[in-house]
Design an enzyme around this catalytic site. Structure first.
Site, PDB file in Angstrom:
ATOM      1  N   ASP A 198       0.812  -1.150   0.076  1.00  0.00           N
ATOM      2  CA  ASP A 198      -0.152  -0.072   0.095  1.00  0.00           C
ATOM      3  C   ASP A 198       0.951   1.133  -0.021  1.00  0.00           C
ATOM      4  OD1 ASP A 198      -1.629  -2.165   0.312  1.00  0.00           O
ATOM      5  OD2 ASP A 198      -2.982  -0.928   1.936  1.00  0.00           O
ATOM      6  N   LYS A 246      -6.663   3.423  -3.692  1.00  0.00           N
ATOM      7  CA  LYS A 246      -7.399   3.448  -2.171  1.00  0.00           C
ATOM      8  C   LYS A 246      -7.466   4.705  -1.590  1.00  0.00           C
ATOM      9  CE  LYS A 246      -5.138   1.933   2.290  1.00  0.00           C
ATOM     10  NZ  LYS A 246      -4.033   1.226   2.983  1.00  0.00           N
ATOM     11  N   LYS A 259      -9.985   0.056  -2.549  1.00  0.00           N
ATOM     12  CA  LYS A 259     -10.052  -0.079  -1.185  1.00  0.00           C
ATOM     13  C   LYS A 259     -10.358   1.148  -0.470  1.00  0.00           C
ATOM     14  CE  LYS A 259      -6.877  -1.311   2.637  1.00  0.00           C
ATOM     15  NZ  LYS A 259      -5.307  -1.858   3.060  1.00  0.00           N
TER      16      LYS A 259
END
Lengths: 491, 288, 302
Positions: free
Chosen positions: C139, C202, C238
């Site tokens: 991430d 995300k 996400k």
């Protein structure tokens, strides 16, 4: 990312996660087996003792019997309204008048869920809409106009605004309670009394409103509600004791009314049909525009006079918009109007369903390419799949005539001049929609489209403060806002 | 030898030109002692149709002119009228008015044009509104010209009635076809010449002479006419016109008083409401 | 010429904020009941990236969280595991070991998380360290300063470089939407990241408020849809931070379901970055089974 890759398989909206039924409860609803006429503050039987059935279009089952008013019944209602106007309402200090209307607004809010459920049962619209849109807007409309009652001299300075007298009001079946509010609230705020006729397929919420009005303590005769079909409406229009007619409905009937009162001094406002152009430019916020298209044509099963029923998409984005529209249509849930997840409910009546189906046949015969979502329709009740006609032409009947159902015609365009010309090339002029991110283009369009309501980068929004009404054959006079006071006043 | 007076031919005014009626018909107007004053065009329904075509063609341009510009043009009409005061007074006297009343009428008509000239860029502010809707949208309503307006001018006077009927209509951006008083048409035709000399675009004002009896039903039934304003008093004609107006949901206004005011502009206006989303504004945030 | 076409990100698709909010409120009117609720809640549970990203994290805490990830609530049978745990690079080894054989993935934040205020070199090292210790997913955060400056090429290259450093690990690109100011910027960042090779996009680090919101997520889902139709490539989504209730989880799921359809209704393509969401989902699942409203005290808080 403008071009669609044709080898990509479309998104899959048909399998996966299904929403379990979530029906709104009707347990707390109290409905009579039989409804009478509301005249002079009381429910009274019709003189001839005739009744008609109102049915639930989603189940085809009868809900109640409703009284049919004839000329004598209407005459009684008019004289009750006249008496109330002369003796009470016309003389009441305006701040007191306001308080009665405020009280009605509050009582509708208190009983809003009950009204929503009945509206959905009687008319077939999804409970989500009657709960979130129709009923709150109806209450808001009373609340809004209540406040005007004692401020008319500020709205029209130096004009000495005065009420007209008795208003005869005839409303359609697509927004039964909301249209009653649109009619009654400004009439009362300006000091008029009312004889109102709801549509014969959807009389129940107006009759529940009559109960509420009785309970509110509004003086007898200020609001009278008479039920029936065209003949009852004609009796109202033709009664010499009526000072003003306010009609919402089809253009054909509107013309008949205009003609029939020609020899009188009755004032008239008409809110009639429409065939709105909904224009999508390539520089629009495309994803929100698609949502706007959906709200424009599938809101209330397309039973909306201002529905965005003629879509014009700029050529460069047409394929993309149509793909997105098809995807979105797959997620529309068609079915039981009482289910909280239903997006598209039942067509209001068998007759209307037949009209819509007739137009779909006409569209096919005219060579339009039809597309319908893959949803299954319930076995009972009057339902229609959301429908598109691709490659429509300006001369097609389905492009020219109001269908009043979930049927959208799609045309493409290249230039602004072309789309303005096509958008205006229609006898109607109620509403239009424009989607583009460019401000100066919006104002060019909004000033050149000949329609009374223009939604720019949005569609099908309503508010009591916002005047609504048409150009050309869509009628005259405005409802809502300050302008909505004028049709009920003389200066 | 006395000089022979040159007589004026009274013609109609369509699309910025002065044709005779296509029908070739006329009626003879006579003065007090039955002396013939003029042969006046007896306009036909085809003249009316041609005038509507001209008015429709002129509508887009005229209605989109800035109010300020329309105001200047209306003021220009007043200037021209003032300059030709004597001619109007003379015509009014010919048609039977007392000299003092004739002068009064011309002055009032001129002042009325000035009055409406001033309104051209102001009624919009008066009849517009910003509407405080409860969602995140900016919402406003503005008046817009209705379109082509047919006018049946008062029969009882020649100039002032026509100006009273016509000035608010064009001040509001409409184009019009007006039928002059049958018994007193002279000033109407001369007024057309004034209009013609005042930078009014061709087709904005069209003036016919003839009879309401013959033309009223066509004025009321024409599908490309958006509104009808009449000062007639004939109950049968009014009823007939109201009936026919329903053919295209025509707005129809019947007047008995020849007064002035901004609400006369409003009658030939449509209210247009526009919505647009407002980013970042909504419940709990800022708002209009 | 078969050449990679990089779009001009200054001309990304326009977003109307009010329209987005209206669409979101429409999703939120969906009423999810009975079996569809149970199915939805289990789906939500299976999509959670159970997260601890604190300076005070210890190996013990990470181990406990990993156990919870693989055994959300053993008192209730038939539950899925969560999708992944999400930790700092230094904890990847511990998590990997703790989760061996469970099927739960290990995700690691990297690139000088959460601010991203470091050099390209440090960010690459950070990423490689996590991958070498077994991270299945990375991430990363974008350089918001460069993005807001309009230096889209910089951000594009940054993502592409990290993607390369990831090897087989799937790359989630965090925009920190709370710092991007407008939905138009969110849309632009989404298009940019997907073109640069993101496997997931995300919303947030969880360190900035507002974190994930439904409007922001909808803008990103629409970008994913449009990217799919343009290229045929699926990209995951996400939302992270601020989603703590089962109800909210179901609302996100409705939005996903009605925007991207059935193919995205799996933890391969959708994740929730959350820490307290799991227990609320578990409480609702137990309530659905027993018919009795639950208390937090009966659910382990790892």
């Amino acid at each position: 990312m403008k071009k669609k890759n044709t080898s990509v398989k479309p998104l899959n909206f048909t399998s996966g996660w299904e929403y379990a039924p979530a029906p709104e409860s009707a347990d707390h609803i109290h409905l009579e087996k039989q409804y009478e006429l509301f005249i002079d503050g009381k429910f009274v039987k019709p003189g001839k003792g005739k009744y008609f059935d109102t049915i639930n279009p989603a189940t085809e089952k009868k809900i109640a019997s409703v009284a049919e008013a004839d000329e004598q019944d209407v005459a009684k209602a008019v004289s009750a309204a006249r008496k109330a106007y002369d003796k009470v309402w016309g003389r009441m200090p305006a701040p007191e008048r306001a308080k009665y209307i405020f009280r009605i607004a509050r009582m509708i809010q208190e009983r809003s869920r009950e009204f929503a459920v009945i509206e959905t049962m009687d008319g077939g619209k999804p409970i989500r809409e009657s709960r979130d849109i129709d009923i709150p807007l109806a209450a808001n409309h009373f609340f809004y106009y209540a406040g005007w009652a004692d401020k008319l001299n500020y709205a029209f300075p130096n004009q000495q605004p005065a009420p007209l007298g008795v208003a005869g009001q005839i409303i359609p079946w697509n927004f039964p309670l909301l249209m009653a509010a649109w009619k009654i609230a400004p009439a009362l705020a300006t000091g008029n009394t009312v004889v109102l006729k709801p549509a014969e397929t959807t009389p129940l919420t107006a009759l529940k409103l009559a109960e509420l009005i009785r309970d509110s303590g509004l003086p007898d005769g200020v609001v009278n509600i008479v039920t029936g079909a065209g003949r009852t409406g004609a009796a109202i229009v033709g009664h010499p004791g009526i000072d003003k007619i306010a009609f919402t409905g089809s253009t054909d009937v509107g013309k008949l009314i205009q003609k029939s009162i020609a020899g009188t001094d009755k004032k008239l406002t008409l809110e009639l049909g429409g065939k709105a152009a909904h224009i999508i430019f390539e520089d629009a916020p495309i994803n929100q525009a698609v949502e706007g298209i959906v709200n424009g044509i599938f809101f209330n099963q397309g039973h909306v006079c201002c529905a965005g029923s003629r879509l014009f998409v700029q050529e460069s984005v047409a394929d993309m918009v149509i793909q997105k529209l098809k995807d979105r249509m797959e997620t529309l849930i068609v079915g039981d109007p009482m289910d909280k997840n239903t997006d598209i409910g039942a067509i209001n009546s068998k007759e209307q369903l037949q009209t819509i189906l007739k137009y779909i046949e006409i569209g096919k015969n005219e060579g339009g390419e039809i597309y319908q979502s893959s949803c299954a329709l319930p076995g009972k009740g009057y339902f229609c799949k959301p429908t598109l006609f691709l490659n429509s032409s300006q001369s097609h009947r389905i492009v020219q005539e109001e269908i009043f159902g979930p049927v959208l015609t799609i045309q493409t365009f290249r230039t602004i001049e072309e789309v303005i010309e096509k958008a205006n090339n229609i006898p109607y002029g109620l509403s239009a929609g424009v989607w583009t991110d460019k401000g100066s283009k919006i104002f060019n369009l909004t000033s050149r489209l000949r329609a009374g309501v223009i939604w720019a980068n949005t569609y099908n929004k309503f508010d009591p403060a916002s005047p609504f009404g048409g150009y050309k054959e869509s009628g005259f006079g405005r409802e809502g806002g300050l302008h909505g006071l004028m049709p009920y006043l003389k200066f | 030898m006395t000089r022979l007076e040159v007589l004026k031919t009274y013609k109609i005014y369509i699309g910025g030109q002065f044709p005779r009626t296509e029908s070739g018909r006329y009626y003879t107007l006579t003065g007090k002692d039955s002396t013939p004053l003029a042969n006046v065009c007896l306009s036909s329904r085809k003249d009316f149709r041609n005038a509507v075509v001209a008015a429709r063609a002129a509508f887009a341009g005229w209605s989109s002119r800035p109010g300020f510009n329309r105001g200047q043009i209306l003021y220009r009409i007043a200037e021209m009228l003032e300059g030709r005061k004597e001619q109007f007074v003379a015509e009014l006297i010919l048609q039977g008015a007392a000299p003092k009343a004739a002068l009064e009428e011309v002055m009032t008509a001129t002042d009325r044009l000035v009055y409406y000239a001033g309104w051209c860029d102001k009624y919009q502010a008066l009849f517009s509104s910003v509407n405080p809707v409860a969602s995140s949208h900016f919402n406003f309503s503005v008046p817009e010209a209705t379109g082509v307006v047919a006018i049946i001018a008062p029969e009882s006077n020649s100039l002032l009635g026509l100006v009273t009927a016509l000035a608010p209509v064009i001040a509001g951006g409409n184009t019009c076809v007006a039928l002059a008083s049958t018994s007193m048409p002279l000033c109407a035709v001369t007024f057309a010449e004034v209009v013609h000399a005042s930078d009014v675009p061709a087709g904005v004002v069209n003036i016919l002479t003839g009879t309401s009896k013959e033309l009223h039903s066509h004025f009321a039934s024409h599908m490309d006419v958006n509104a009808l304003i009449c000062y007639g008093t004939d109950k049968t004609e009014i009823t007939r016109m109201k009936e026919l107006a329903s053919l295209n949901v025509k707005r129809i206004f019947v007047h008995t008083k020849e007064d002035q005011g901004p609400y006369h502009i409003l009658q030939a206006q449509e209210i247009k409401t526009t919505w647009h989303p407002i980013e970042q504004i909504g419940p709990g945030k800022a708002g209009y | 010429m078969a050449q990679l076409q990089i779009p001009d990100f200054r001309k990304s698709t326009i977003v109307d904020q009010v329209g987005i909010e209206e669409r979101v409120s429409r999703f939120n009117t969906r009423s999810i009941k009975k079996e569809s609720k149970v199915k939805g809640l289990k789906l939500v549970l299976s999509m959670i990236d159970l997260t601890t990203l604190e300076g005070k994290d210890t190996e013990g805490k990470v181990k406990q969280m990993c156990y919870k990830a693989a055994h959300p609530h053993d008192a209730l049978s038939g539950l899925p595991t969560v999708a992944a745990v999400c930790v700092y690079p230094t904890m990847v080894g511990t998590a990997k070991q703790a989760l061996a054989g469970t099927g739960v993935k290990v995700a690691s934040v990297s690139t000088a998380f959460p601010s991203g205020q470091s050099t390209r070199q440090v960010k690459l090292l950070d990423t490689k360290f996590a991958v070498e210790h077994g991270a299945d997913e990375i991430d990363m955060v974008i350089s918001r300063g460069e993005f807001l400056k309009g230096n889209y090429a910089f951000v594009f290259d940054e993502i592409a470089a990290i993607k390369e450093a990831c090897g087989t690990a799937r790359l989630k690109v965090i925009f920190e939407t709370g710092e991007l100011s407008t939905l138009d910027n969110v849309r632009r960042a989404s298009e940019l990241a997907m073109h640069a090779g993101a496997d997931f996009i995300k919303t947030s680090t969880g360190k900035i408020s507002p974190a994930a919101t439904m409007p922001v997520t909808l803008v990103m889902l629409e970008a994913i849809r449009d990217f799919y139709y343009a290229t045929g490539k699926m990209v995951g989504m996400k939302p992270a931070g601020g989603i703590s209730t089962a109800k909210s989880g179901l609302q996100y799921l409705v939005m996903l379901h009605e925007t991207l359809g059935a193919d995205w209704l799996t933890n391969k393509w959708f994740r929730f970055g959350a820490s307290s969401l799991a227990n609320d989902v578990l409480m609702q699942l137990v309530k659905e089974k027993t018919g009795v409203y639950q208390s937090k005290e009966y659910f382990s808080a790892d």
